[in-house]
Motif scaffolding. Structure first.
Motif, mmCIF file in Angstrom:
data_model
loop_
_atom_site.group_PDB
_atom_site.id
_atom_site.type_symbol
_atom_site.label_atom_id
_atom_site.label_comp_id
_atom_site.label_asym_id
_atom_site.label_seq_id
_atom_site.Cartn_x
_atom_site.Cartn_y
_atom_site.Cartn_z
ATOM 1 N N HIS A 226 -4.665 2.220 3.047
ATOM 2 C CA HIS A 226 -3.495 3.005 3.455
ATOM 3 C C HIS A 226 -3.106 4.000 2.368
ATOM 4 N N LEU A 227 -3.121 3.586 1.113
ATOM 5 C CA LEU A 227 -2.754 4.492 0.018
ATOM 6 C C LEU A 227 -3.710 5.688 -0.027
ATOM 7 N N ALA A 228 -4.983 5.408 0.220
ATOM 8 C CA ALA A 228 -5.962 6.499 0.216
ATOM 9 C C ALA A 228 -5.725 7.444 1.388
ATOM 10 N N GLU A 229 -5.458 6.890 2.566
ATOM 11 C CA GLU A 229 -5.292 7.720 3.759
ATOM 12 C C GLU A 229 -3.978 8.488 3.757
ATOM 13 N N SER A 230 -2.973 7.974 3.048
ATOM 14 C CA SER A 230 -1.663 8.614 3.046
ATOM 15 C C SER A 230 -1.468 9.557 1.860
ATOM 16 N N GLY A 231 -2.498 9.705 1.037
ATOM 17 C CA GLY A 231 -2.400 10.620 -0.099
ATOM 18 C C GLY A 231 -1.580 10.085 -1.248
ATOM 19 N N ALA A 232 -1.487 8.741 -1.360
ATOM 20 C CA ALA A 232 -0.647 8.143 -2.401
ATOM 21 C C ALA A 232 -1.450 7.669 -3.610
ATOM 22 N N ILE A 233 -2.721 8.043 -3.692
ATOM 23 C CA ILE A 233 -3.523 7.672 -4.859
ATOM 24 C C ILE A 233 -3.095 8.523 -6.053
ATOM 25 N N GLY A 234 -2.926 7.874 -7.203
ATOM 26 C CA GLY A 234 -2.604 8.593 -8.442
ATOM 27 C C GLY A 234 -3.884 9.122 -9.065
ATOM 28 N N TRP A 235 -4.372 10.249 -8.542
ATOM 29 C CA TRP A 235 -5.706 10.722 -8.925
ATOM 30 C C TRP A 235 -5.823 11.038 -10.406
ATOM 31 N N ASP A 236 -4.783 11.558 -11.014
ATOM 32 C CA ASP A 236 -4.869 11.862 -12.443
ATOM 33 C C ASP A 236 -5.116 10.594 -13.243
ATOM 34 N N TYR A 237 -4.393 9.549 -12.900
ATOM 35 C CA TYR A 237 -4.567 8.271 -13.609
ATOM 36 C C TYR A 237 -5.937 7.666 -13.304
ATOM 37 N N VAL A 238 -6.323 7.673 -12.035
ATOM 38 C CA VAL A 238 -7.594 7.064 -11.628
ATOM 39 C C VAL A 238 -8.767 7.754 -12.306
ATOM 40 N N SER A 239 -8.761 9.074 -12.299
ATOM 41 C CA SER A 239 -9.908 9.807 -12.862
ATOM 42 C C SER A 239 -9.964 9.688 -14.378
ATOM 43 N N ALA A 240 -8.808 9.582 -15.022
ATOM 44 C CA ALA A 240 -8.793 9.551 -16.489
ATOM 45 C C ALA A 240 -9.048 8.158 -17.053
ATOM 46 N N ASN A 241 -8.747 7.110 -16.260
ATOM 47 C CA ASN A 241 -8.682 5.784 -16.877
ATOM 48 C C ASN A 241 -9.459 4.692 -16.158
ATOM 49 N N THR A 242 -10.156 4.992 -15.075
ATOM 50 C CA THR A 242 -10.779 3.925 -14.290
ATOM 51 C C THR A 242 -12.186 4.290 -13.846
ATOM 52 N N ASN A 243 -12.914 3.275 -13.437
ATOM 53 C CA ASN A 243 -14.209 3.425 -12.785
ATOM 54 C C ASN A 243 -14.229 2.562 -11.531
ATOM 55 N N GLY A 244 -15.034 2.967 -10.550
ATOM 56 C CA GLY A 244 -15.324 2.111 -9.415
ATOM 57 C C GLY A 244 -14.406 2.249 -8.227
ATOM 58 N N ASN A 303 -7.799 -9.361 -7.979
ATOM 59 C CA ASN A 303 -8.327 -8.004 -8.126
ATOM 60 C C ASN A 303 -7.916 -7.086 -6.988
ATOM 61 N N ALA A 304 -7.721 -7.625 -5.793
ATOM 62 C CA ALA A 304 -7.220 -6.803 -4.700
ATOM 63 C C ALA A 304 -5.827 -6.273 -5.026
ATOM 64 N N ILE A 305 -4.988 -7.109 -5.663
ATOM 65 C CA ILE A 305 -3.658 -6.676 -6.091
ATOM 66 C C ILE A 305 -3.766 -5.643 -7.212
ATOM 67 N N LEU A 306 -4.583 -5.941 -8.214
ATOM 68 C CA LEU A 306 -4.743 -5.010 -9.342
ATOM 69 C C LEU A 306 -5.281 -3.668 -8.868
ATOM 70 N N ASN A 307 -6.208 -3.692 -7.906
ATOM 71 C CA ASN A 307 -6.762 -2.440 -7.379
ATOM 72 C C ASN A 307 -5.657 -1.518 -6.874
ATOM 73 N N CYS A 308 -4.678 -2.069 -6.164
ATOM 74 C CA CYS A 308 -3.608 -1.244 -5.589
ATOM 75 C C CYS A 308 -2.741 -0.631 -6.684
ATOM 76 N N HIS A 309 -2.434 -1.387 -7.714
ATOM 77 C CA HIS A 309 -1.609 -0.843 -8.794
ATOM 78 C C HIS A 309 -2.375 0.184 -9.608
ATOM 79 N N LEU A 310 -3.645 -0.060 -9.846
ATOM 80 C CA LEU A 310 -4.449 0.937 -10.554
ATOM 81 C C LEU A 310 -4.581 2.212 -9.728
ATOM 82 N N ALA A 311 -4.792 2.056 -8.434
ATOM 83 C CA ALA A 311 -4.994 3.228 -7.578
ATOM 84 C C ALA A 311 -3.756 4.111 -7.531
ATOM 85 N N ALA A 312 -2.585 3.474 -7.559
ATOM 86 C CA ALA A 312 -1.342 4.243 -7.515
ATOM 87 C C ALA A 312 -0.883 4.661 -8.906
ATOM 88 N N GLY A 313 -1.561 4.175 -9.943
ATOM 89 C CA GLY A 313 -1.143 4.475 -11.307
ATOM 90 C C GLY A 313 0.163 3.793 -11.672
#
Length: 885
Positions: A226-244, A303-313
């Motif tokens: 849902h976060l991906a489809e609704s445009g709520a991903i924190g792309w700056d954080y994801v691209s700078a600090n994460t993989n996968g 990890n499913a929980i952590l994924n959501c917090h990382l994705a949103a930054g």
């Protein structure tokens, strides 16, 4: 001379500060420490009753060998000899230590140093494996370290708090009260509770999601999509600090909304509302506990929980992030010293040769264990099949708390050599010890603990050591010396051990590891004694600070980036017609673990005095059970007999039974004997929340309730449960026949002298039978029998143990089990702090007290620790709803 000592509560992972006051006559009282940053003076019912658990009843006060008294030298020499002999004949993996989150960090540190550094085996595991190891594994997969990013303050700063798999109101009550106060101050704050049961925690929830057992991965995978489809991903954080991220999103995309609804048991509308709430709220904290961890998919849930917090930054900033709530007072401290079989001290990795070499050089160890040891379930399997021949159990009771508990007991009984370090002599585990070593308890031992927010606090002694009891770290050091490791175990105080622990945390660190308290590496005894609570990290030569992790990245994988973990929802358990119900185990408000401490308090036992099963009304109807009937619950591994608590707070098809009751307090209630040894493949944590069982009414011909001035012993009954009460003991019982000499039964069970005759009566119409024994004006025991669950004013009957009975007519009132008009029955206890019963609360409601605050002003209920406020609110709602009909 009266004095006060600041110390730390020994119950849950909140880590509350306590002030213990010892009066001139030696009496102890406790109160919350208003300066401690975990609780700011609050205590829960268990913490408030700590002074009531400090008696020496049942204490192990001297070493024993084979049940006979022995001296320390003889006992320690034998332990060292047997361990050394096993190692020489069968190798270092033939011995093991099973330890506990009840140990202090200094105890834990020496246990791991001895096993992993000098014996050379990693066969040391802890009961924290049963509660928090999935969180550890999830953190390490995502962050590269076992780091809890946030602080308790975040619960008060968040705009949305998600409580998943956490009955915070009962299991972490002080945190719950902090959250409830924050919500009262900011009503716009939203709270979501995700739990199959509508627990007391749901009292403050704006949304309760009654999720299907093990539906958590599907739910948070759906949120990620849902976060991906609704445009709520924190792309700056994801691209700078994460993989996968892409791989995790693809794995999460396997279920559309209808399939997600099936997998979670939640309506599509509920799912959409939850997803939108998370999407629209930046300051989100997701707290999770045993309902997430205790699963065969526990690590994936984390990890499913952590994924959501990382994705949103949304991590590491004020009011946002994932938050693991630890179960025990020093589960975190154990993790810091490598208490788990697959870790090394100072958050180092046993599977990395560079980390093993670092620890070897620091300890001057001959050979640090080169591979992970056996995790708890596998450890006891190895005891059972003979691979482990010498076992040392410290400060824990696995015969009650381990899954497949009957098999664990059989393994311990068959083990060639078992050492148990304990406070109490007759725990379910200690009774099988070849060598029993008397340990110090809370108030006697001295050291440090770490709470859920990484805050290290001192536990300080304020009582003299009873008998010959000694600290656990001293026992370990003495055995190590006798095994030939004198140079490495020359510690003479806990402050020396803490300093060594702190020094290792900073050894060749330079910011590469999260855990660093090297600022205390040269701490002296006076400074250690005065140590104030502090949050790690505290590196050497840097100003102390309170901090969060990962707001700007800085993860502990080699590239400094977090890992999204691709997880897929597990297949739901197929319903077996032979075992159609799902058993969920857990805690209650006023008891702790296996009751060796909390069972000593009459006040704590007054709320829930016997083992029970929560069952939905329709399920109760299906199996022919009414409220207060007895129920037999069976799995392929074992059976238990518990009291029925019929409630629609429980989801249909699901049963809940607490894990506390043991063979010392009930005839057949060790519920973990029913739990299969099924574990998470990554963490090794057992699945205690999704167990296939069947249930049926226990067919008793005679039910009983009794009160006694002495503890009932040698009980001959098909079912019994005993609990400490004011002035003595209370007891529930049932028999499968109606015959028997109940007067003789009472004399044996309650130690009634032969010259004392009872008074009583038999009602042949109702089948009720009553007996009461008096010694002068004092009630010794009373027994109430009926062909159905006994309707007796229980709290009133208990109070008669402390009353004077000079008036003969009043004695017959005791036998009748009915208080007079001048002594109204308070009803079942709701507020343990002030012993306020449900009848007193309903009376206040009838008099116009229609809020928790008003009931508190009238009765004092809920005005101390606050743990019962949810229950009071439920009584108010029920009474007002009934009045409106």
């Amino acid at each position: 001379m009266a004095h006060e000592v600041k110390t730390t509560c020994p119950y849950c992972g909140v880590g509350c500060g306590v002030i213990a006051r010892v009066s001139d006559d030696g009496a102890v009282s406790v109160k919350g420490d208003p300066e401690h940053p975990a609780n700011f003076g609050r205590l829960c019912s268990k913490g408030a009753a700590l002074a009531e658990t400090l008696d020496l009843d049942g204490r192990l006060l001297h070493p024993e060998i084979g049940g006979r008294r022995a001296g320390w030298d003889e006992a320690l020499d034998l332990v060292a000899e047997k361990f050394s002999q096993s190692i020489a004949e069968h190798g270092p993996d033939s011995v093991a230590l099973y330890v506990s989150g009840q140990l202090l960090t200094e105890d834990y540190y020496l246990a791991n140093k001895l096993m992993k550094g000098f014996i050379g085996s990693a066969n040391i595991d802890t009961n924290s494996r049963l509660c928090m190891s999935s969180s550890v594994a999830g953190h390490r997969r995502a962050f590269g370290s076992d780091t809890v990013p946030g602080s308790y303050e975040d619960l008060e700063l968040a705009d949305l708090v998600i409580l998943t798999g956490s009955n915070m109101a009962w299991c972490h009550p002080v945190l719950y009260q902090r959250l409830a106060a924050a919500k009262a101050n900011r009503p716009e704050m939203q709270v979501v509770v995700i739990d199959p049961r509508r627990t007391m925690t749901a009292d403050i929830a704006d949304m309760h999601l009654a999720i299907a057992p093990d539906g958590d991965v599907a739910l948070f995978n759906g949120l990620l999509v849902h976060l991906a489809e609704s445009g709520a991903i924190g792309w700056d954080y994801v691209s700078a600090n994460t993989n996968g991220f892409a791989e995790a999103l693809q794995a999460a995309s396997g279920l559309d909304l209808p399939a997600l609804s099936d997998a979670t048991g939640l309506a599509q509308k509920q799912l959409r509302e939850f997803f939108r709430l998370f999407e629209a709220t930046e300051k989100v904290v997701t707290c999770y506990s045993q309902g997430v961890n205790q699963s065969s998919a526990g690590t994936d849930k984390v990890n499913a929980i952590l994924n959501c917090h990382l994705a949103a930054g949304r991590i590491g900033r004020p009011g946002m992030g994932p938050f693991s709530l630890t179960g025990q007072p020093n589960a975190m401290g154990g993790r810091e010293v490598g208490g788990l079989a697959n870790m090394l001290a100072a958050h180092l990795d046993i599977e990395k040769s560079v980390d093993r070499d670092l620890v070897r050089r620091f300890w001057g160890a001959p050979a640090v264990a080169s591979k992970p040891g056996l995790k708890a379930v596998d450890m006891f399997r190895a005891v059972a099949d003979g691979r482990i021949k010498a076992l040392w159990i410290m400060a824990t009771n696995p015969v009650v708390s381990m899954p497949d508990a009957d098999a664990v007991e059989a393994a311990i009984k068959a083990c060639p050599f078992v050492v148990v370090s304990e406070m109490q002599r007759q725990t379910d585990t200690a009774r099988h010890a070849h060598v029993a070593l008397p340990s110090l308890g809370w108030g006697e031992k001295d050291g440090t603990v770490t709470n859920s927010e990484r805050r290290i606090s001192r536990q300080r002694a304020f009582l003299a050591a009873p008998g010959e009891a000694r600290a656990d770290w001293w026992q370990l050091a003495e055995v190590a010396r006798r095994m030939g490791f004198q140079e490495a175990f020359r510690h003479s105080s806990q402050s020396e051990i803490f300093a060594e622990h702190a020094a290792l945390s900073g050894f060749e660190n330079d910011g590469r590891r999260d855990f660093d308290i090297s600022a205390h590496a040269v701490i002296e005894t006076a400074a250690y004694d005065a140590l104030a609570p502090f949050q790690w990290p505290q590196p050497k030569d840097k100003a102390p600070q309170e901090r969060r992790f990962f707001a700007e990245g800085g993860f502990y994988h080699a590239d400094g980036r977090a890992r999204f973990i691709a997880v897929q929802a597990p297949q739901p358990r197929r319903v077996d017609a032979a075992f159609p119900y799902t058993l969920n185990t857990g805690r209650v408000r006023d008891h702790w673990h296996t009751m060796t401490r909390s069972g000593k308090s009459a006040r704590l036992s007054s709320h829930l005095a016997e083992p029970f099963v929560e069952i939905h009304p329709r399920d109760a109807q299906t199996i022919g059970v009414s409220d207060a009937d007895l129920v037999t619950i069976e799995s392929p591994l074992g059976a238990a007999i518990v009291r029925a608590l019929v409630t629609d707070r429980q989801a249909e098809g699901n049963l809940f039974v607490p894990m506390h009751w043991n063979d010392q307090f009930a005839s057949k209630a060790r519920i973990d004997a029913l739990v299969a040894p099924l574990t998470d493949p990554f963490s090794g944590q057992p699945a205690s929340k999704n167990v296939a069982v069947r249930a049926k009414r226990f067919s008793a011909k005679t039910y009983g309730f009794a009160v006694s001035a002495t503890k009932p012993e040698g009980l001959d009954a098909a079912y019994w449960a005993v609990a400490k009460a004011e002035g003595g003991w209370r007891m529930e019982l049932a028999q499968t026949d109606v015959d028997g000499d109940w007067i003789d039964w009472c004399r044996k069970a309650f130690s009634i002298p032969a010259e004392i005759d009872p008074i009583g009566y038999t009602d042949r119409t109702s089948g009720e039978f009553r007996l009461a024994f008096f010694d002068g004006e004092r009630l010794l025991a009373a027994l109430f029998l009926s062909p159905r669950p006994v309707a007796v004013a229980r709290n009133w009957a208990v109070s008669q143990l402390s009353a004077s009975h000079a008036n003969l007519s009043k004695r017959f009132a005791v036998a009748a089990g009915r208080p007079g008009a001048d002594k109204p029955d308070p009803g079942a206890t709701v507020c343990s702090c002030f012993s306020v019963g449900v009848n007193q609360i309903t009376a206040a409601i009838r008099e116009g007290c229609h809020s928790v605050e008003a009931v508190g002003q009238k009765t004092s209920a809920g005005t101390n620790c606050g743990s019962c406020r949810s229950e009071i609110r439920g009584i108010i709602h029920a009474c007002l709803a009934a009045a409106a009909e």
